[in-house]
Design an enzyme around this catalytic site. Structure first.
Site, mmCIF file in Angstrom:
data_model
loop_
_atom_site.group_PDB
_atom_site.id
_atom_site.type_symbol
_atom_site.label_atom_id
_atom_site.label_comp_id
_atom_site.label_asym_id
_atom_site.label_seq_id
_atom_site.Cartn_x
_atom_site.Cartn_y
_atom_site.Cartn_z
ATOM 1 N N SER A 164 0.865 -1.183 0.000
ATOM 2 C CA SER A 164 0.000 0.000 0.000
ATOM 3 C C SER A 164 0.900 1.230 0.000
ATOM 4 O O SER A 164 1.557 1.518 -1.005
ATOM 5 C CB SER A 164 -0.995 -0.007 1.168
ATOM 6 O OG SER A 164 -0.384 0.231 2.408
ATOM 7 N N ASP A 197 -3.213 -5.687 5.786
ATOM 8 C CA ASP A 197 -3.714 -6.519 4.697
ATOM 9 C C ASP A 197 -2.555 -7.352 4.139
ATOM 10 O O ASP A 197 -1.413 -6.887 4.097
ATOM 11 C CB ASP A 197 -4.312 -5.626 3.601
ATOM 12 C CG ASP A 197 -5.040 -6.435 2.531
ATOM 13 O OD1 ASP A 197 -5.388 -7.606 2.789
ATOM 14 O OD2 ASP A 197 -5.280 -5.880 1.439
ATOM 15 N N HIS A 203 -3.024 -0.940 -2.780
ATOM 16 C CA HIS A 203 -4.188 -0.164 -2.337
ATOM 17 C C HIS A 203 -4.122 1.222 -2.940
ATOM 18 O O HIS A 203 -3.054 1.827 -2.997
ATOM 19 C CB HIS A 203 -4.178 -0.001 -0.811
ATOM 20 C CG HIS A 203 -4.363 -1.292 -0.085
ATOM 21 N ND1 HIS A 203 -4.020 -1.454 1.217
ATOM 22 C CD2 HIS A 203 -4.860 -2.489 -0.490
ATOM 23 C CE1 HIS A 203 -4.297 -2.689 1.605
ATOM 24 N NE2 HIS A 203 -4.799 -3.341 0.577
#
Ligand SMILES: C[S@@+](CC[C@H](N)C(=O)[O-])C[C@H]1O[C@@H](n2cnc3c(N)ncnc32)[C@H](O)[C@@H]1O
Lengths: 197, 292
Positions: free
Chosen positions: A11, A130, A38
């Site tokens: 991300s 994540d 992301h």
């Protein structure tokens, strides 16, 4: 060749980490690469363009049912999950998982279930957790886990969570990841090279 | 492998490595889908495998069942379990003016075509809870085309169609929709279209004056009219390629010559049965014109 897919998740800080790694791979890198980064749900194809400028590999933003190809980086589009099927990728708009769509966990999990021990998972810099359980799932299915050394990550939260979930993973500095992927793609090195965390 | 993490949330991943036999699992899933088709008539056999598998495992985990076969037993003997599974298998996520740039392009490139028609017939296939239909109705009204339009809005799922008809959407999404509306080239103020009522945002009922909501299954039902525009966004992604191609045959047969087919922003006509019959109007938007 023992591996059929390289699954990457990141991300915050992902663009420069990905640029570094993908920039270090040759045009003929034989394993298809799938990237989930992301980003805001309205972001456009810019990420694929920027990465495309940084690597000799072909970089494409995924469209539904795209075939997985050698020498290609398949980038998840904003606002869709990616599911890995045998030889291709499907998109879905299912609800976000842990507030993320695309979700790294979802992509990693389906990669592992489809390609099992032929899967390499790589977690890079990022500002949430994540990917940790997805990476664990890859290992559970017999695949290989790589993690960017949190010390070399712009934001260490994501790789730290991954290290915690998968203590057996290989942890490598940003500068060593491309070389390691290349090595694995040649099926040469079977011995883990870990740096201490 | 000793790796075990406490919580593996929401992955729909299935059993552990030791127990994981993908070929056997595929047989179990195919048998289950075959059973559902033969017993209940719902045909999920050609849906995209990874997604179906994920949804089935989520149901298995929620019911704490030991296996795919155990789910089959329950589903075939208990209609209530089939109901639950139907909800699991239909992914109804949608939004008003989703992908605003599509609406901008539609105004620029499709609206001028539509102006040349005395009467406009539009089909939203897989309209879910209707947000897309209301969005199109607003656009057509603002372009002065609504009164000569008739919109057919269909979905396989009765529950979402009822919600679409009611026209009440969550208030907490109005900020997002207002934003989308403006970026979609909206010409008025979005708040004119709804009032806060019944704990939600109740949309102007005159927007559905020319809309017919009805159940239609893209897999098993036939064409029911000829249209100038067909929108089918983010529905075919849940089908495998063979089924996608078959449904494209249905769309082709249901489109008037020079009619327009709209797909979701990450869907393509590549390798589809009628690929060469269409021209993409304004790439990258997925707006295709039937030219032969
Ligand atoms: C993700 S929603 C898409 C909603 C909207 N078109 C959009 O893009 O925002 C997918 C819809 O397809 C519907 N669907 C799935 N299978 C179908 C079928 N065989 N026939 C008709 N609709 C179907 C589902 O019920 C669901 O409402």
């Amino acid at each position: 060749m023992p591996y059929s897919i390289v699954a990457m998740g990141t991300s915050w800080g992902g663009l420069s980490a990905l640029t570094k790694i993908l920039g270090g791979l040759p045009e003929e890198f034989p394993i298809p690469i799938v990237v989930v980064q992301h980003r805001s749900k309205d972001s456009d194809r810019l990420l694929a363009q920027l990465l495309g400028d940084a690597t000799p590999l072909k970089v494409v933003e995924v469209e539904d049912k795209d075939a997985l190809c050698a020498g290609t980086v398949h980038v998840a589009p904003a606002n869709y999950h990616i599911l890995v099927e045998q030889g291709y990728l499907s998109l879905t708009t299912e609800e976000p998982v842990r507030f993320s769509r695309p979700s790294i966990d979802v992509m990693f999990t389906s990669a592992a279930d489809t390609y099992r021990s032929e899967t390499i998972g790589l977690i890079l810099t990022g500002a949430n957790e994540d990917g940790a359980s997805g990476l664990a799932h890859i290992v559970k299915r017999g695949g290989r886990a790589l993690i960017q050394d949190p010390k070399t990550a712009e934001i260490p939260i994501m790789p730290e969570a991954a290290v915690q979930a998968v203590p057996t993973a290989e942890v490598l500095g940003l500068d060593d990841l491309a070389a390691r992927l290349l090595e694995l793609s040649r099926g040469a090195a079977t011995v883990d090279r870990r740096t201490a965390v | 492998m000793a790796v075990q993490i406490a919580e593996v949330p929401d992955t729909g991943a299935g059993p552990d490595r030791q127990a994981f036999k993908p070929d056997l699992e595929r047989i179990e899933i195919e048998l289950l889908l075959e059973g559902i088709f033969r017993h209940y008539g719902f045909d999920f056999r050609a849906y995209a495998y990874a997604s179906i598998r994920r949804r089935l495992w989520k149901r298995i985990e929620a019911e704490r069942l030991p296996s795919m076969s155990a789910l089959q037993e329950r589903v075939l003997h208990e209609p209530a379990m089939m109901e639950k599974l139907l909800l699991d298998l239909s992914i109804n996520v949608t939004a008003m003016f989703r992908d605003p740039s599509f609406y901008v392009t539609f105004r620029q490139h499709v609206v001028p075509l539509l102006r040349t028609y005395p009467f406009i017939r539009i089909w939203h296939a897989g309209c879910s809870t209707g947000e897309e239909v209301y969005s199109m109705a607003m656009l057509l009204r603002e372009e002065g085309l609504y009164d000569r339009s008739r919109i057919y809005a269909t979905d396989i799922n009765e529950v979402v169609l009822q919600r679409a008809k009611a026209g009440i959407f969550p208030l907490e999404r109005m900020q997002e929709y207002t934003d989308n509306y403006m970026r979609a080239g909206g010409k008025r103020s979005f708040s004119e279209y709804y009032t806060a009522k019944y704990g939600g945002a109740l949309f102007d009922q005159s927007l559905t004056k020319n809309v017919v909501f009805s159940q239609h299954n893209l897999v098993t039902d036939r064409s029911f009219s000829e249209f100038n525009v067909i929108l089918c966004r983010n529905v075919l992604i849940y089908f495998d390629k063979t089924l996608q191609s078959k449904v494209h045959g249905l769309f082709y047969d249901s489109l008037a010559m020079f009619g327009v087919l709209v797909l979701g922003s990450k869907e393509t006509l590549r390798f589809m049965s009628h690929e060469e019959c269409y021209q993409q109007m304004a790439p990258p938007e997925k707006i295709f014109r039937k030219v032969r």
